[in-house]
Design an enzyme around this catalytic site. Structure first.
Site, PDB file in Angstrom:
ATOM      1  N   ASP A 267       0.737  -1.226   0.076  1.00  0.00           N
ATOM      2  CA  ASP A 267      -0.129  -0.043  -0.025  1.00  0.00           C
ATOM      3  C   ASP A 267       0.891   1.230   0.087  1.00  0.00           C
ATOM      4  O   ASP A 267       2.014   1.284  -0.593  1.00  0.00           O
ATOM      5  CB  ASP A 267      -1.150  -0.076   1.273  1.00  0.00           C
ATOM      6  N   SER A 268       0.374   2.545   0.724  1.00  0.00           N
ATOM      7  CA  SER A 268       1.015   3.410   0.642  1.00  0.00           C
ATOM      8  C   SER A 268       2.417   3.480   1.330  1.00  0.00           C
ATOM      9  O   SER A 268       3.502   4.312   0.866  1.00  0.00           O
ATOM     10  CB  SER A 268       0.203   4.561   1.401  1.00  0.00           C
ATOM     11  N   ILE A 269       2.809   2.696   2.233  1.00  0.00           N
ATOM     12  CA  ILE A 269       3.891   2.391   2.918  1.00  0.00           C
ATOM     13  C   ILE A 269       4.955   1.911   1.973  1.00  0.00           C
ATOM     14  O   ILE A 269       6.164   2.376   2.015  1.00  0.00           O
ATOM     15  CB  ILE A 269       3.712   1.673   4.104  1.00  0.00           C
TER      16      ILE A 269
END
Length: 242
Positions: free
Chosen positions: A10-12
């Site tokens: 995801d965004s991480i």
């Protein structure tokens, strides 16, 4: 051609190629040894990730990745009845979705090194501060994520890794071993600070090296300049290019 190592999450993961990011650090470590491919998608959960598998990891590929990190859960663990409930995936489904992702990757290449990474812990006070900075008085008083909920997903991630004989990184537990982890490792209660990125990088490198993917033992894609004779350069390239 260089082998590929894919970072899927995801965004991480998406943010990991930023300045000081853990993906960027991996790219530096494996420079001229392997290509680090960022396939991070902001806001995605494991349910949505399933739709991407055949596009990102085609079963008919003649050069599948040699390794992949699977780093989901922070969005799956968003709470029902809160601002981000559309991201929520029940924890049992989360585990099965991870299983499907792993099965697909192993179908691409049974030899692929697959590493599961748990969601990080949640600094609930930090998430509230972040919400107020973005939404002001409209920010909800109740957090959209809690650390207790993140723990449930982290435990299922680790349990699946044990069931399937996979390498894993228990980021949820590892971060909380350090006093003041909330601000040291998390910039907004969820995403990573430079120190948080450094921890993820160190854990991924540790797992890679303990498996069989040590950068130091991998060959350069083309000869090192020290191996090239200025008067007879073609000799150094004969093995790899001709």
């Amino acid at each position: 051609m260089r082998p590929q190592i894919v970072l899927f999450g995801d965004s991480i993961t998406e943010q990991s190629f930023g300045l000081g990011g853990w993906g960027a650090a991996l790219a530096d470590t494996y420079s001229r040894k392997a290509d680090i491919v960022n396939r991070g998608y902001d806001g995605y959960n494991t349910r949505w990730a399933l739709f991407l598998l055949h596009q990102l990891f085609p079963l008919d590929s003649t050069r599948p990745p040699v390794a992949a990190t699977i780093f989901f859960g922070a969005n799956d663990a968003a709470l029902l009845g809160r601002t981000l409930e559309r991201l929520h995936v029940p924890v049992e489904e989360y585990k099965e979705n991870l299983r499907k992702i792993v099965h697909h990757l192993k179908e691409c290449s049974p030899a692929m090194l697959v590493v599961l990474i748990t969601p990080p812990p949640i600094d609930e006070a930090g998430r509230k501060e972040y919400a107020r900075s973005v939404y002001g008085e409209k920010a909800m008083e109740l957090p959209e994520r809690t650390n207790a909920e993140a723990e449930l997903y982290a435990k299922q991630c680790i349990a699946l890794a044990k069931e399937m004989g996979l390498c894993s990184i228990d980021l949820w537990s590892k971060m909380q071993e350090t006093d003041g982890w909330q601000k040291k490792f998390l910039s907004d209660g969820l995403h990573l600070t430079p120190e948080g990125n450094a921890m993820v990088y160190q854990e991924v490198i540790r797992v890679f090296y303990e498996a069989w993917l040590s950068a130091g033992e991998m060959p350069y894609d083309f000869p090192h300049h020290s191996e090239i004779d200025g008067k007879n350069p073609e000799k150094a390239f004969q093995r790899q290019c001709l």
